[in-house]
Design a protein around this motif. Structure first.
Motif, PDB file in Angstrom:
ATOM      1  N   ALA A  65     -28.912 -52.680 -30.947  1.00  0.00           N
ATOM      2  CA  ALA A  65     -29.079 -53.929 -31.706  1.00  0.00           C
ATOM      3  C   ALA A  65     -28.125 -53.968 -32.896  1.00  0.00           C
ATOM      4  N   GLN A  66     -27.976 -52.847 -33.591  1.00  0.00           N
ATOM      5  CA  GLN A  66     -27.067 -52.816 -34.735  1.00  0.00           C
ATOM      6  C   GLN A  66     -25.616 -52.999 -34.307  1.00  0.00           C
ATOM      7  N   ASN A  67     -25.232 -52.399 -33.194  1.00  0.00           N
ATOM      8  CA  ASN A  67     -23.874 -52.585 -32.702  1.00  0.00           C
ATOM      9  C   ASN A  67     -23.633 -54.031 -32.294  1.00  0.00           C
ATOM     10  N   ALA A  68     -24.609 -54.653 -31.654  1.00  0.00           N
ATOM     11  CA  ALA A  68     -24.478 -56.062 -31.284  1.00  0.00           C
ATOM     12  C   ALA A  68     -24.391 -56.935 -32.535  1.00  0.00           C
ATOM     13  N   TRP A  69     -25.159 -56.575 -33.568  1.00  0.00           N
ATOM     14  CA  TRP A  69     -25.121 -57.322 -34.833  1.00  0.00           C
ATOM     15  C   TRP A  69     -23.736 -57.237 -35.472  1.00  0.00           C
ATOM     16  N   LYS A  70     -23.204 -56.028 -35.554  1.00  0.00           N
ATOM     17  CA  LYS A  70     -21.877 -55.851 -36.154  1.00  0.00           C
ATOM     18  C   LYS A  70     -20.807 -56.606 -35.372  1.00  0.00           C
ATOM     19  N   ARG A  71     -20.932 -56.588 -34.052  1.00  0.00           N
ATOM     20  CA  ARG A  71     -19.969 -57.290 -33.207  1.00  0.00           C
ATOM     21  C   ARG A  71     -20.058 -58.805 -33.428  1.00  0.00           C
ATOM     22  N   ALA A  72     -21.261 -59.325 -33.539  1.00  0.00           N
ATOM     23  CA  ALA A  72     -21.450 -60.760 -33.768  1.00  0.00           C
ATOM     24  C   ALA A  72     -20.892 -61.187 -35.115  1.00  0.00           C
ATOM     25  N   VAL A  73     -21.127 -60.365 -36.134  1.00  0.00           N
ATOM     26  CA  VAL A  73     -20.614 -60.685 -37.466  1.00  0.00           C
ATOM     27  C   VAL A  73     -19.088 -60.645 -37.476  1.00  0.00           C
ATOM     28  N   ARG A  74     -18.521 -59.690 -36.775  1.00  0.00           N
ATOM     29  CA  ARG A  74     -17.065 -59.566 -36.730  1.00  0.00           C
ATOM     30  C   ARG A  74     -16.422 -60.725 -35.951  1.00  0.00           C
ATOM     31  N   GLN A  75     -17.027 -61.127 -34.843  1.00  0.00           N
ATOM     32  CA  GLN A  75     -16.451 -62.182 -34.010  1.00  0.00           C
ATOM     33  C   GLN A  75     -16.667 -63.578 -34.601  1.00  0.00           C
ATOM     34  N   ARG A  76     -17.817 -63.801 -35.222  1.00  0.00           N
ATOM     35  CA  ARG A  76     -18.146 -65.120 -35.770  1.00  0.00           C
ATOM     36  C   ARG A  76     -18.645 -64.970 -37.207  1.00  0.00           C
ATOM     37  N   PRO A  77     -17.754 -64.722 -38.157  1.00  0.00           N
ATOM     38  CA  PRO A  77     -18.202 -64.439 -39.525  1.00  0.00           C
ATOM     39  C   PRO A  77     -18.868 -65.621 -40.227  1.00  0.00           C
ATOM     40  N   ARG A  78     -18.674 -66.835 -39.779  1.00  0.00           N
ATOM     41  CA  ARG A  78     -19.293 -68.012 -40.421  1.00  0.00           C
ATOM     42  C   ARG A  78     -20.323 -68.685 -39.513  1.00  0.00           C
ATOM     43  N   PHE A  79     -20.899 -67.929 -38.586  1.00  0.00           N
ATOM     44  CA  PHE A  79     -21.855 -68.496 -37.640  1.00  0.00           C
ATOM     45  C   PHE A  79     -23.099 -69.009 -38.361  1.00  0.00           C
ATOM     46  N   PHE A  80     -23.588 -68.262 -39.326  1.00  0.00           N
ATOM     47  CA  PHE A  80     -24.680 -68.698 -40.179  1.00  0.00           C
ATOM     48  C   PHE A  80     -24.128 -68.885 -41.590  1.00  0.00           C
ATOM     49  N   ALA A  81     -24.633 -69.868 -42.286  1.00  0.00           N
ATOM     50  CA  ALA A  81     -24.098 -70.189 -43.615  1.00  0.00           C
ATOM     51  C   ALA A  81     -24.282 -69.034 -44.595  1.00  0.00           C
ATOM     52  N   HIS A  82     -25.380 -68.308 -44.484  1.00  0.00           N
ATOM     53  CA  HIS A  82     -25.630 -67.244 -45.464  1.00  0.00           C
ATOM     54  C   HIS A  82     -24.772 -66.007 -45.204  1.00  0.00           C
ATOM     55  N   TRP A  83     -24.089 -65.935 -44.062  1.00  0.00           N
ATOM     56  CA  TRP A  83     -23.205 -64.796 -43.811  1.00  0.00           C
ATOM     57  C   TRP A  83     -21.979 -64.807 -44.721  1.00  0.00           C
ATOM     58  N   ALA A  84     -21.746 -65.876 -45.438  1.00  0.00           N
ATOM     59  CA  ALA A  84     -20.650 -65.901 -46.410  1.00  0.00           C
ATOM     60  C   ALA A  84     -20.927 -64.914 -47.543  1.00  0.00           C
ATOM     61  N   TRP A  85     -22.213 -64.663 -47.816  1.00  0.00           N
ATOM     62  CA  TRP A  85     -22.588 -63.745 -48.900  1.00  0.00           C
ATOM     63  C   TRP A  85     -23.072 -62.408 -48.378  1.00  0.00           C
ATOM     64  N   VAL A  86     -23.908 -62.418 -47.354  1.00  0.00           N
ATOM     65  CA  VAL A  86     -24.567 -61.193 -46.894  1.00  0.00           C
ATOM     66  C   VAL A  86     -24.423 -61.096 -45.374  1.00  0.00           C
ATOM     67  N   THR A  87     -23.837 -59.993 -44.901  1.00  0.00           N
ATOM     68  CA  THR A  87     -23.727 -59.786 -43.447  1.00  0.00           C
ATOM     69  C   THR A  87     -24.487 -58.560 -42.993  1.00  0.00           C
ATOM     70  N   TRP A  88     -25.026 -57.803 -43.922  1.00  0.00           N
ATOM     71  CA  TRP A  88     -25.711 -56.561 -43.544  1.00  0.00           C
ATOM     72  C   TRP A  88     -27.199 -56.836 -43.306  1.00  0.00           C
ATOM     73  N   ILE A  89     -27.827 -55.847 -42.718  1.00  0.00           N
ATOM     74  CA  ILE A  89     -29.268 -55.904 -42.485  1.00  0.00           C
ATOM     75  C   ILE A  89     -29.919 -54.801 -43.304  1.00  0.00           C
ATOM     76  N   PRO A  90     -31.142 -54.978 -43.744  1.00  0.00           N
ATOM     77  CA  PRO A  90     -31.781 -53.931 -44.544  1.00  0.00           C
ATOM     78  C   PRO A  90     -32.059 -52.685 -43.708  1.00  0.00           C
ATOM     79  N   ALA A  91     -32.185 -51.566 -44.374  1.00  0.00           N
ATOM     80  CA  ALA A  91     -32.404 -50.297 -43.682  1.00  0.00           C
ATOM     81  C   ALA A  91     -33.764 -50.282 -42.982  1.00  0.00           C
ATOM     82  N   VAL A  92     -34.741 -50.925 -43.547  1.00  0.00           N
ATOM     83  CA  VAL A  92     -36.076 -50.959 -42.969  1.00  0.00           C
ATOM     84  C   VAL A  92     -36.329 -52.379 -42.467  1.00  0.00           C
TER      85      VAL A  92
END
Length: 93
Positions: A65-92
């Motif tokens: 899931a984390q690898n798919a998340w990183k790939r999605a963020v890399r391929q579509r960095p503006r897919f969600f509006a809030h990804w302009a500020w935060v692209t990471w996921i919390p540890a928990v």
């Protein structure tokens, strides 16, 4: 028929100045204190990732899931509006 316009004294149009008895309110867009939005935006990312893991069986494992998340963020960095500020996921999540 009477037409109302906001003149120099204010009127029903726009308020003039601020009320001295009230504290300033934060801007909902984050202009007042943008760092205060980071926990909320990471929580949104966590909910998105949880939904993604439940929807797709192949992403049930954390690492996949984390690898798919990183790939999605890399391929579509503006897919969600809030990804302009935060692209990471919390540890928990």
């Amino acid at each position: 028929m009477e037409t109302r316009t906001a003149g120099a004294a204010g009127g029903p149009g726009k308020p003039t100045g601020s009320d001295p008895g009230r504290a300033p309110r934060p801007d909902p867009t984050g202009a007042f204190c943008p760092s205060a939005l980071y926990p909320l935006l990471t929580r949104i990312n966590a909910c998105l990732l949880r939904w993604l893991r439940k929807k797709h069986k192949r992403l049930r494992g954390r690492r996949k899931a984390q690898n798919a998340w990183k790939r999605a963020v890399r391929q579509r960095p503006r897919f969600f509006a809030h990804w302009a500020w935060v692209t990471w996921i919390p540890a928990v999540w």
